[in-house]
Design a protein around this motif. Structure first.
Motif, PDB file in Angstrom:
ATOM      1  N   ASN A  33       0.842  -1.186   0.000  1.00 18.62           N
ATOM      2  CA  ASN A  33       0.000   0.000   0.000  1.00 18.62           C
ATOM      3  C   ASN A  33       0.882   1.242   0.000  1.00 18.62           C
ATOM      4  O   ASN A  33       1.751   1.394   0.851  1.00 18.62           O
ATOM      5  CB  ASN A  33      -0.899  -0.022   1.242  1.00 18.62           C
ATOM      6  N   MET A  34       0.653   2.128  -0.943  1.00 20.63           N
ATOM      7  CA  MET A  34       1.456   3.352  -1.050  1.00 20.63           C
ATOM      8  C   MET A  34       1.380   4.201   0.212  1.00 20.63           C
ATOM      9  O   MET A  34       2.338   4.849   0.599  1.00 20.63           O
ATOM     10  CB  MET A  34       0.983   4.194  -2.244  1.00 20.63           C
ATOM     11  N   SER A  35       0.239   4.191   0.870  1.00 17.42           N
ATOM     12  CA  SER A  35       0.085   5.035   2.062  1.00 17.42           C
ATOM     13  C   SER A  35       0.914   4.527   3.236  1.00 17.42           C
ATOM     14  O   SER A  35       1.131   5.262   4.195  1.00 17.42           O
ATOM     15  CB  SER A  35      -1.379   5.159   2.455  1.00 17.42           C
ATOM     16  N   ASP A  36       1.398   3.275   3.169  1.00 18.06           N
ATOM     17  CA  ASP A  36       2.326   2.797   4.195  1.00 18.06           C
ATOM     18  C   ASP A  36       3.671   3.516   4.073  1.00 18.06           C
ATOM     19  O   ASP A  36       4.351   3.734   5.069  1.00 18.06           O
ATOM     20  CB  ASP A  36       2.548   1.289   4.079  1.00 18.06           C
ATOM     21  N   PHE A  37       4.038   3.856   2.868  1.00 19.06           N
ATOM     22  CA  PHE A  37       5.314   4.531   2.620  1.00 19.06           C
ATOM     23  C   PHE A  37       5.162   6.052   2.624  1.00 19.06           C
ATOM     24  O   PHE A  37       6.107   6.771   2.954  1.00 19.06           O
ATOM     25  CB  PHE A  37       5.900   4.068   1.286  1.00 19.06           C
ATOM     26  N   PHE A  38       4.003   6.519   2.231  1.00 21.25           N
ATOM     27  CA  PHE A  38       3.720   7.953   2.184  1.00 21.25           C
ATOM     28  C   PHE A  38       2.415   8.215   2.939  1.00 21.25           C
ATOM     29  O   PHE A  38       1.337   8.285   2.327  1.00 21.25           O
ATOM     30  CB  PHE A  38       3.590   8.431   0.731  1.00 21.25           C
ATOM     31  N   PRO A  39       2.489   8.369   4.266  1.00 26.67           N
ATOM     32  CA  PRO A  39       1.267   8.501   5.077  1.00 26.67           C
ATOM     33  C   PRO A  39       0.349   9.649   4.670  1.00 26.67           C
ATOM     34  O   PRO A  39      -0.862   9.564   4.875  1.00 26.67           O
ATOM     35  CB  PRO A  39       1.804   8.723   6.494  1.00 26.67           C
ATOM     36  N   LYS A  40       0.871  10.676   4.079  1.00 27.85           N
ATOM     37  CA  LYS A  40       0.019  11.794   3.664  1.00 27.85           C
ATOM     38  C   LYS A  40      -0.933  11.396   2.531  1.00 27.85           C
ATOM     39  O   LYS A  40      -1.935  12.057   2.299  1.00 27.85           O
ATOM     40  CB  LYS A  40       0.865  12.982   3.236  1.00 27.85           C
ATOM     41  N   LEU A  41      -0.622  10.317   1.821  1.00 25.19           N
ATOM     42  CA  LEU A  41      -1.487   9.851   0.735  1.00 25.19           C
ATOM     43  C   LEU A  41      -2.620   8.948   1.221  1.00 25.19           C
ATOM     44  O   LEU A  41      -3.495   8.575   0.439  1.00 25.19           O
ATOM     45  CB  LEU A  41      -0.661   9.094  -0.302  1.00 25.19           C
ATOM     46  N   ALA A  42      -2.616   8.578   2.505  1.00 27.23           N
ATOM     47  CA  ALA A  42      -3.618   7.652   3.036  1.00 27.23           C
ATOM     48  C   ALA A  42      -5.035   8.183   2.843  1.00 27.23           C
ATOM     49  O   ALA A  42      -5.971   7.414   2.599  1.00 27.23           O
ATOM     50  CB  ALA A  42      -3.355   7.378   4.512  1.00 27.23           C
ATOM     51  N   TRP A  43      -5.205   9.470   2.929  1.00 23.17           N
ATOM     52  CA  TRP A  43      -6.524  10.064   2.802  1.00 23.17           C
ATOM     53  C   TRP A  43      -7.131   9.813   1.426  1.00 23.17           C
ATOM     54  O   TRP A  43      -8.338   9.674   1.286  1.00 23.17           O
ATOM     55  CB  TRP A  43      -6.412  11.573   3.060  1.00 23.17           C
ATOM     56  N   PHE A  44      -6.288   9.699   0.409  1.00 22.46           N
ATOM     57  CA  PHE A  44      -6.773   9.517  -0.958  1.00 22.46           C
ATOM     58  C   PHE A  44      -7.149   8.077  -1.297  1.00 22.46           C
ATOM     59  O   PHE A  44      -7.893   7.844  -2.237  1.00 22.46           O
ATOM     60  CB  PHE A  44      -5.717  10.005  -1.961  1.00 22.46           C
ATOM     61  N   ASP A  45      -6.609   7.100  -0.554  1.00 23.16           N
ATOM     62  CA  ASP A  45      -6.871   5.676  -0.812  1.00 23.16           C
ATOM     63  C   ASP A  45      -6.659   5.357  -2.294  1.00 23.16           C
ATOM     64  O   ASP A  45      -7.533   4.851  -2.996  1.00 23.16           O
ATOM     65  CB  ASP A  45      -8.277   5.288  -0.361  1.00 23.16           C
ATOM     66  N   LEU A  46      -5.466   5.685  -2.777  1.00 25.81           N
ATOM     67  CA  LEU A  46      -5.146   5.579  -4.202  1.00 25.81           C
ATOM     68  C   LEU A  46      -5.343   4.177  -4.772  1.00 25.81           C
ATOM     69  O   LEU A  46      -5.752   4.014  -5.917  1.00 25.81           O
ATOM     70  CB  LEU A  46      -3.704   6.033  -4.450  1.00 25.81           C
ATOM     71  N   GLN A  47      -5.031   3.163  -3.985  1.00 22.50           N
ATOM     72  CA  GLN A  47      -5.117   1.792  -4.489  1.00 22.50           C
ATOM     73  C   GLN A  47      -6.423   1.093  -4.106  1.00 22.50           C
ATOM     74  O   GLN A  47      -6.626  -0.061  -4.437  1.00 22.50           O
ATOM     75  CB  GLN A  47      -3.929   0.995  -3.972  1.00 22.50           C
ATOM     76  N   GLY A  48      -7.292   1.794  -3.407  1.00 20.73           N
ATOM     77  CA  GLY A  48      -8.582   1.223  -3.043  1.00 20.73           C
ATOM     78  C   GLY A  48      -8.517   0.188  -1.938  1.00 20.73           C
ATOM     79  O   GLY A  48      -9.441  -0.608  -1.784  1.00 20.73           O
ATOM     80  N   VAL A  49      -7.465   0.190  -1.138  1.00 19.10           N
ATOM     81  CA  VAL A  49      -7.320  -0.809  -0.072  1.00 19.10           C
ATOM     82  C   VAL A  49      -8.414  -0.627   0.980  1.00 19.10           C
ATOM     83  O   VAL A  49      -9.065  -1.599   1.388  1.00 19.10           O
ATOM     84  CB  VAL A  49      -5.910  -0.722   0.568  1.00 19.10           C
TER      85      VAL A  49
END
Length: 84
Positions: A33-49
């Motif tokens: 999950n990208m947000s694991d590496f870039f926590p600021k991206l967690a809000w966007f849920d880019l990969q739909g996790v």
């Protein structure tokens, strides 16, 4: 109790549904999950996790609710039989 259950959610037995949902949840946990590496991206849920996990958890809730309802029906039938 689950594997021997003959009632269905949709067109499958509860045991099959539970197996499918638990397999999907395990797959989601293992997905990078990208947000694991870039926590600021967690809000966007880019990969739909988060979306996928919410869907699986909703299905799990439906399965458990169905199991509880069946157990309550069985218990009420047994109490009526025992009173006679």
């Amino acid at each position: 109790m689950i594997l021997g259950n003959t009632s269905a959610v949709g067109s499958r037995h509860l045991g099959e549904e539970l197996h499918i949902v638990s397999t999907n949840i395990s797959e989601i946990f293992g997905r990078p999950n990208m947000s694991d590496f870039f926590p600021k991206l967690a809000w966007f849920d880019l990969q739909g996790v988060e979306r996928d996990m919410k869907k699986q958890l909703k299905m799990m809730d439906e399965i458990i609710k169905s199991m509880i309802e069946q157990r309550n029906k069985l218990n009420s039938k047994m109490s009526v039989i025992m009173k006679k």
